[in-house]
Design an enzyme around this catalytic site. Structure first.
Site, PDB file in Angstrom:
ATOM      1  N   HIS A 109     -37.153  -8.842 -11.280  1.00  0.00           N
ATOM      2  CA  HIS A 109     -38.519  -8.388 -11.019  1.00  0.00           C
ATOM      3  C   HIS A 109     -39.268  -9.127  -9.908  1.00  0.00           C
ATOM      4  O   HIS A 109     -40.328  -8.683  -9.477  1.00  0.00           O
ATOM      5  CB  HIS A 109     -39.349  -8.498 -12.297  1.00  0.00           C
ATOM      6  CG  HIS A 109     -40.371  -7.420 -12.453  1.00  0.00           C
ATOM      7  ND1 HIS A 109     -41.065  -6.877 -11.393  1.00  0.00           N
ATOM      8  CD2 HIS A 109     -40.832  -6.782 -13.541  1.00  0.00           C
ATOM      9  CE1 HIS A 109     -41.900  -5.958 -11.834  1.00  0.00           C
ATOM     10  NE2 HIS A 109     -41.777  -5.879 -13.143  1.00  0.00           N
ATOM     11  N   TYR A 144     -52.670  -6.482 -22.027  1.00  0.00           N
ATOM     12  CA  TYR A 144     -52.320  -6.371 -20.609  1.00  0.00           C
ATOM     13  C   TYR A 144     -51.750  -4.987 -20.331  1.00  0.00           C
ATOM     14  O   TYR A 144     -50.867  -4.515 -21.038  1.00  0.00           O
ATOM     15  CB  TYR A 144     -51.271  -7.436 -20.280  1.00  0.00           C
ATOM     16  CG  TYR A 144     -50.779  -7.448 -18.854  1.00  0.00           C
ATOM     17  CD1 TYR A 144     -51.232  -8.416 -17.964  1.00  0.00           C
ATOM     18  CD2 TYR A 144     -49.848  -6.521 -18.400  1.00  0.00           C
ATOM     19  CE1 TYR A 144     -50.762  -8.449 -16.658  1.00  0.00           C
ATOM     20  CE2 TYR A 144     -49.381  -6.546 -17.097  1.00  0.00           C
ATOM     21  CZ  TYR A 144     -49.840  -7.513 -16.233  1.00  0.00           C
ATOM     22  OH  TYR A 144     -49.393  -7.547 -14.945  1.00  0.00           O
ATOM     23  N   SER A 152     -50.404  -3.123 -16.771  1.00  0.00           N
ATOM     24  CA  SER A 152     -50.193  -3.343 -15.346  1.00  0.00           C
ATOM     25  C   SER A 152     -50.528  -2.097 -14.541  1.00  0.00           C
ATOM     26  O   SER A 152     -50.230  -0.975 -14.953  1.00  0.00           O
ATOM     27  CB  SER A 152     -48.736  -3.733 -15.092  1.00  0.00           C
ATOM     28  OG  SER A 152     -48.533  -3.999 -13.732  1.00  0.00           O
TER      29      SER A 152
END
Length: 662
Positions: A379, A492, A494
């Site tokens: 990533h 969270y 993204s």
């Protein structure tokens, strides 16, 4: 049936993928003439818009403070002493150390106009982290089957996917892979006039021409790391190495490594039947499984792996490691059959036993014995935009235009073209491999998966009431976790900032005062009427939409504070806002969520970003929604969460259905 997860990258503070904002519109080819060497010939050069892409903005300090405090409110309680203290720390920062750090951040940004203020620090965040890549960082995407059953044969599918990947690579390098563009209204902008006008404009002005059509070109800088790229471990910090001149493929089977040139000396892709012969040869090689599989070392702590790699090099393996690093990409031929076992599939692609993997490669294309195909990708080099574009183009090309068929024959001498790599290893390396196996197995076994799949709930009902499907999914996570744990936690989601030059991601904070109100209402003893609840749900959708828009436009607060904290650390100071326990808590994301919209994706998953957290890959279709939830029991209860989540969606959609009937 597998859950279709859409919009990973995921996957880890910012590792997870989101593409609802992005879209996947393809530019048209200027020629219908077929060329085996290229997947497409775009009417516009791949990097036509790159020079004129807007730069990622640095938010105003006061705006970041205000958004940060709004995100803290539902977590701390708006009248609590903790929130009052956090408010004071934030105000003191804006009045004290903040302005000078902001000025330094702006000056640094102006001195590096070729990139974004977040790009370098974000690379460093990934590359300096020492935790193992599998589960912690590398996400997975699993494809649906080829609609033609005979083409799901492992060797045939692997060869077709490899050839399509090579065609994409060559198109990208020739600059004829279509630029990534988000068309707000494709009927008006995905037209001949759009390509003519933007094509006539120089690269330095082309973005503005696209903007007039309400089309938004996206950053293409990450695409260069798709091929011939590998993350190499180093003590303290890793690095990304590339070698665009290498023409060889890496194939793994039973922990053994094989390489062969997929391109000839002139850079042309070898004939399909020749490549088929190579894959077939490897699939039938009767070599036993590797007794000491080097690949499992890539599952280790990065410093441990770095030291083991140094020892491998000292034993005379530097050249063979370079061959692995420089390969076009990694193709893993697994001897496992996936069938319909969801957990087996998720585990195989997310972590497996580590033996037949090289987790450091930019991506590994994994083909099971029954032809089930997916990718596990590293990533640090990029986010979901690039990997999903590759995945989509590769799938469509390999299924719509397969180069090899069940009756394809070949007289190619693969035995003299394929080379099996051999490592020289000593007792110390053997012990490192044994330790890596043990450590990886322990971590993998501690991970749990729980799956939610609900039919007759989806986008259609959301759209009838003008509420965002993504907002409803996120509201469900809040209501479900509140029901399970009796509290709200840091969440969270993204969001890509690929609309900007060298943009990466920004965080959407879905836990808001609006969602907290719905949690208290649905899970409380005095539930409001459905009419009142509907109004509250619509408010959640409105707030979530604004948060998402801000994030996509680079106006969130997380990346800005990240950049300011980095500068403070370099200066040796620690403003109270960053030492505040509330700042640590909001960055300890119990709920880490990501979605990837694509009809070709059968499943997407990633690990929790914290030991007591949940990793939630989710999707919502017209009449179905689903989630794959990972956890580390007993640190958190994934099964309990999925049960609560089911109830939460039943309650939320009951409100929508009832209101719709009325």
């Amino acid at each position: 049936m597998l859950i279709r997860l859409g919009k990973h990258s995921a996957l880890i503070q910012s590792r997870h993928i989101r593409s609802s904002f992005i879209g996947a519109i393809r530019l048209k080819s200027s020629s219908s003439e077929y060329d085996y060497q290229f997947v497409q010939k775009s009417r516009l050069p791949s990097n036509h818009f790159q020079k004129s892409l807007p730069r990622l903005p640095i938010p105003k300090l006061e705006d970041t403070r205000d958004k940060y405090l709004k995100a803290q409110q539902p977590l701390l309680g708006e009248s609590s002493d903790a929130f009052k203290a956090t408010t004071k720390f934030a105000n003191d920062f804006v009045a004290g150390e903040g302005p000078s750090l902001q000025q330094e951040l702006v000056a640094e940004d102006k001195a590096n106009k070729h990139t974004s203020y977040i790009s370098g620090p974000w690379f460093d965040m990934y590359l300096k982290d020492r935790v193992p890549l599998p589960i912690n960082y590398n996400p997975i995407l699993v494809l649906v089957n080829d609609p033609k059953p005979a083409y799901n044969d492992q060797v045939i599918r692997a060869t077709n996917m490899m050839i399509s990947s090579l065609r994409i690579m060559k198109s990208l390098r020739a600059g004829i892979l279509a630029p990534e563009v988000f068309h707000l209204n494709p009927k008006k902008s995905d037209t001949d006039l759009f390509y003519t006008v933007t094509g006539l404009l120089p690269s330095s002005l082309s973005w503005y021409g696209a903007y007039l059509f309400k089309a938004f070109p996206l950053d293409m800088s990450q695409y260069g790391n798709l091929f011939n790229s590998t993350r190499v471990p180093g003590v303290g910090k890793d690095s990304i190495v590339k070698n665009d001149k290498a023409n060889h493929m890496l194939v793994m089977r039973k922990g053994n490594f094989y390489v062969f040139d997929a391109l000839d000396k002139n850079g042309n892709i070898l004939p399909p039947s020749d490549l088929l012969a190579c894959i077939d040869y490897i699939s039938k090689d009767n070599s036993p499984a590797s007794e000491f599989p080097i690949g499992v070392l890539t599952s280790e702590n990065r410093d441990v792996w770095a030291k083991a790699r140094q020892e491998l090099e000292s034993q005379g393996n530097a050249e063979v490691l370079n061959v692995l690093d420089s390969s076009i990409f990694n193709l893993c031929l697994d001897d496992e059959t996936m069938g319909t076992n969801r957990e087996k599939l998720l585990r195989n692609y997310l972590h497996s036993d580590g033996v037949n993997r090289w987790f450091d490669k930019s991506f590994s294309l994994i083909i099971a014995k029954d032809g089930t195909a997916g990718i596990n990708f590293e990533h640090s080099w990029g986010d979901g935009v690039a990997i999903l574009r590759y995945f989509t183009d590769m799938f469509k090309d390999s299924t719509n235009l397969p180069q090899v068929h069940p009756d394809t024959k070949s007289n190619f001498d693969a035995a003299n073209h394929v080379r099996k790599l051999e490592f020289k290893i000593n007792d110390s390396i053997k012990k490192s491999i044994a330790d890596a196996k043990k450590n990886h197995e322990a971590i993998s076994k501690s991970l749990a998966f729980d799956v939610l799949e609900m039919h007759n709930y989806g986008k259609k009902l959301c759209k009838k009431h003008g509420v965002s499907p993504d907002a409803i999914m996120q509201l469900g996570f809040q209501v479900g976790y509140h029901k399970l744990a009796g509290k709200n936690v840091a969440t969270y989601e993204s969001c890509s900032t690929a609309a900007f030059r060298h943009g990466r991601t920004e965080t959407v904070r879905p836990c808001t005062m609006a969602t907290q109100a719905v949690c208290n209402a649905i899970n409380g003893s005095n539930q409001p009427s459905n009419t009142e609840l509907l109004a509250m749900i619509k408010k959640c959708s409105e707030v979530h939409g604004n948060l998402t828009k801000d994030a996509a436009m680079g106006q969130g607060f997380d990346r800005h504070l990240f950049g300011l904290r980095r500068l403070a650390e370099k200066k040796g100071i620690t403003p109270a806002i960053f030492s505040d326990p509330a700042y640590a808590a909001i960055n300890h994301n119990i709920l880490s969520t990501s979605t990837l919209s694509s009809d070709i994706v059968a499943a997407g998953a990633f690990g929790p970003v914290v030991k007591d957290g949940l990793g939630i890959g989710y999707s919502i279709m017209d009449n179905m929604l689903g989630a794959i939830v990972s956890s580390y029991p007993p640190n958190n209860n994934g099964a309990g969460f999925v049960s609560s989540l089911k109830t939460a969606y039943e309650n939320i959609f009951n409100v929508l259905e009832t209101a719709n009937k009325s």
